[in-house]
Design a protein around this motif. Structure first.
Motif, short mmCIF file in Angstrom:
data_model
loop_
_atom_site.label_atom_id
_atom_site.label_comp_id
_atom_site.label_asym_id
_atom_site.label_seq_id
_atom_site.Cartn_x
_atom_site.Cartn_y
_atom_site.Cartn_z
N LYS A 169 0.80 -1.24 0.00
CA LYS A 169 0.00 0.00 0.00
C LYS A 169 0.83 1.28 0.00
O LYS A 169 0.29 2.35 -0.23
N ASN A 170 2.15 1.16 0.23
CA ASN A 170 2.99 2.36 0.17
C ASN A 170 3.99 2.29 -0.99
O ASN A 170 4.25 3.30 -1.64
N SER A 171 4.55 1.11 -1.28
CA SER A 171 5.54 0.99 -2.36
C SER A 171 4.91 0.46 -3.65
O SER A 171 4.91 1.14 -4.68
N GLY A 172 4.34 -0.73 -3.58
CA GLY A 172 3.74 -1.34 -4.78
C GLY A 172 2.60 -0.51 -5.36
O GLY A 172 2.22 -0.67 -6.52
N HIS A 174 2.70 2.35 -6.40
CA HIS A 174 3.18 3.07 -7.59
C HIS A 174 2.91 2.23 -8.85
O HIS A 174 2.44 2.75 -9.85
N GLU A 175 3.24 0.92 -8.78
CA GLU A 175 2.99 0.06 -9.96
C GLU A 175 1.49 -0.08 -10.18
O GLU A 175 1.03 -0.09 -11.32
N ILE A 176 0.73 -0.20 -9.08
CA ILE A 176 -0.73 -0.34 -9.23
C ILE A 176 -1.28 0.83 -10.04
O ILE A 176 -2.08 0.65 -10.95
N ASP A 177 -0.82 2.03 -9.74
CA ASP A 177 -1.34 3.20 -10.48
C ASP A 177 -0.75 3.29 -11.88
O ASP A 177 -1.49 3.47 -12.86
N ILE A 178 0.57 3.15 -11.99
CA ILE A 178 1.18 3.44 -13.29
C ILE A 178 0.77 2.40 -14.35
O ILE A 178 0.60 2.74 -15.52
N LEU A 179 0.57 1.15 -13.93
CA LEU A 179 0.21 0.12 -14.93
C LEU A 179 -1.23 0.31 -15.39
O LEU A 179 -1.55 0.10 -16.56
N ARG A 180 -2.11 0.71 -14.48
CA ARG A 180 -3.50 1.00 -14.86
C ARG A 180 -3.51 2.18 -15.85
O ARG A 180 -4.25 2.18 -16.84
N TRP A 181 -2.68 3.17 -15.59
CA TRP A 181 -2.58 4.34 -16.47
C TRP A 181 -1.98 3.96 -17.82
O TRP A 181 -2.49 4.36 -18.88
N ALA A 305 -6.53 2.87 -6.62
CA ALA A 305 -5.26 2.31 -6.15
C ALA A 305 -5.44 1.70 -4.75
O ALA A 305 -4.91 0.62 -4.46
N ALA A 306 -6.21 2.38 -3.91
CA ALA A 306 -6.41 1.89 -2.54
C ALA A 306 -7.23 0.59 -2.53
O ALA A 306 -6.92 -0.34 -1.78
N VAL A 307 -8.28 0.52 -3.36
CA VAL A 307 -9.07 -0.71 -3.45
C VAL A 307 -8.17 -1.87 -3.88
O VAL A 307 -8.21 -2.97 -3.31
N THR A 308 -7.34 -1.59 -4.89
CA THR A 308 -6.46 -2.63 -5.42
C THR A 308 -5.46 -3.09 -4.35
O THR A 308 -5.24 -4.29 -4.14
#
Ligand code: NAP
Length: 334
Positions: A169-172, A174-181, A305-308
């Motif tokens: 929830k703090n490091s990964g 970033h990938e959760i958001d950038i890959l969705r984008w 991102a938070a749900v994911t």
């Protein structure tokens, strides 16, 4: 007109953003700051000649402050963002937007009820040249449809307060958001696998972890999130398409050949690796506020991102594959 910025949180990134806003960004200046660590906040206040306030709330409500940057520790983000919405002030909140999907949904609802987009989330990788080029190539259709994505997020060593959940929830995140984008679609399901335990990890920290995501269209993603690489801060991303493969470039570095050896530097943290992305993020944020309002990652992106992240943590604990279920997206964010 120069925008007057208040900064809440003067730790590592808070001080770096104050330096950035003072030395690099045009059209804004930092006029107020606050942090629970008063001694450090006073040091930063003196260094940059910025007024110190006892609390973040005083920064937000100060008539001298036009917009707010939140860089305090994660559990304080949501309350300060909600206060900014109440005060009708633009706010750039460092990731994560909140520490749970529920907290983020409260922000989504409050902002939508106010009827004005005020919130931007600090997902600065969207401003990184390398990721932008990847997106451009994906959208051009040159490599066909993306099929798989392989990523690594390696930190040198974590801070003393880092927990197993924070890896996601703090490091990964970033990938959760950038890959969705990058892929332009939401996730369908997630799973987390634990690699062999690194015995050098902090007491009780389970590390490394592998996040597995599947998008709605079926793209398969694997992300190694490794908090104890020990050699440096290393971000990798490779996208496998139907007709080709594209890969995020490493930062430019000099190849040194000496004493029968060739070597090049590997950066040690995020502040160096993404320095240009932060600069672009802040300059565009300032410019957008002066024009028609923020256009970067918004509260809805923070919520998704938070749900994911919450779902992946649940999946890790239960050792299952979990569906990623979002509330309906308010028209306000469409
Ligand atoms: P940091 O150096 O630890 O600074 C955080 C501040 O919060 C410090 O002043 C710290 O005070 C304070 N704090 C720590 N524990 C607290 C507690 N229990 N109650 C109240 N305050 C507390 O952290 P940072 O690296 O600057 O990170 C700050 C925020 O920025 C985090 O939300 C992080 O996720 C985000 N961030 C984003 C990126 C990015 O790439 N976008 C990179 C780094 C950080 P002490 O000095 O007393 O500990």
């Amino acid at each position: 007109m120069e925008l007057r910025i208040g900064v809440i949180g003067t730790g590592a990134i808070g001080e770096d953003h104050i330096r950035r806003l003072t030395d690099t960004i045009t059209g804004a200046r930092v006029v107020a700051l606050s942090d629970i660590n008063k001694e450090n906040a006073l040091r930063v206040s003196k260094k940059y000649n910025v007024t110190f306030y006892e609390t973040g709330y005083e920064v937000i409500w100060s008539p001298d402050v036009d917009a707010v940057v939140i860089a305090s520790w994660d559990p304080t983000h949501a309350e300060f963002v909600l206060e900014c919405i109440k005060a009708k002030k633009y706010v750039l909140c460092e990731k994560p937007l909140g520490i749970s999907a529920e907290e983020c949904m409260t922000i989504v609802k409050a902002e939508a009820a106010g009827g004005k987009k005020l919130v931007q989330v600090g997902f600065m990788r969207r401003y990184d040249k390398g990721y932008r080029k990847l997106k451009e190539i994906i959208e051009s259709g040159e490599i066909g449809e993306p099929l798989m994505v392989h990523c690594c997020h390696r930190n040198r060593i974590p801070g003393p307060q880092h927990t197993t959940d924070m890896t996601i929830k703090n490091s990964g995140i970033h990938e959760i958001d950038i890959l969705r984008w990058l892929l332009g679609e939401d996730y369908e399901s997630g799973q987390v696998l634990m690699a062999k335990q690194n015995q050098n990890a902090l007491d009780g920290l389970k590390d490394p972890q592998i996040m597995l995501l599947k998008t709605k269209s079926g793209v398969r993603i694997d992300v190694e999130v490794n908090m104890n690489s020990h050699y440096g801060y290393d971000i990798q991303c490779e996208i496998v398409g139907e007709k080709g493969v594209i890969r995020l470039p490493d930062p430019t570095s000099i190849l040194k050949k000496k004493s029968g050896m060739g070597s090049h530097e590997i950066l040690s943290d995020w502040s160096q690796r993404f320095v240009e992305a932060y600069d672009v993020e802040f300059q565009q944020w300032i410019n957008s506020i002066k024009e028609s309002g923020p256009v970067g990652p918004n509260s809805w992106d923070g919520y998704v991102a938070a749900v994911t992240a919450d779902t992946l943590i649940k999946a890790r604990k239960l050792e299952t594959i979990e569906p990623i279920i979002l509330e309906p997206q308010p028209a306000f964010y469409c």
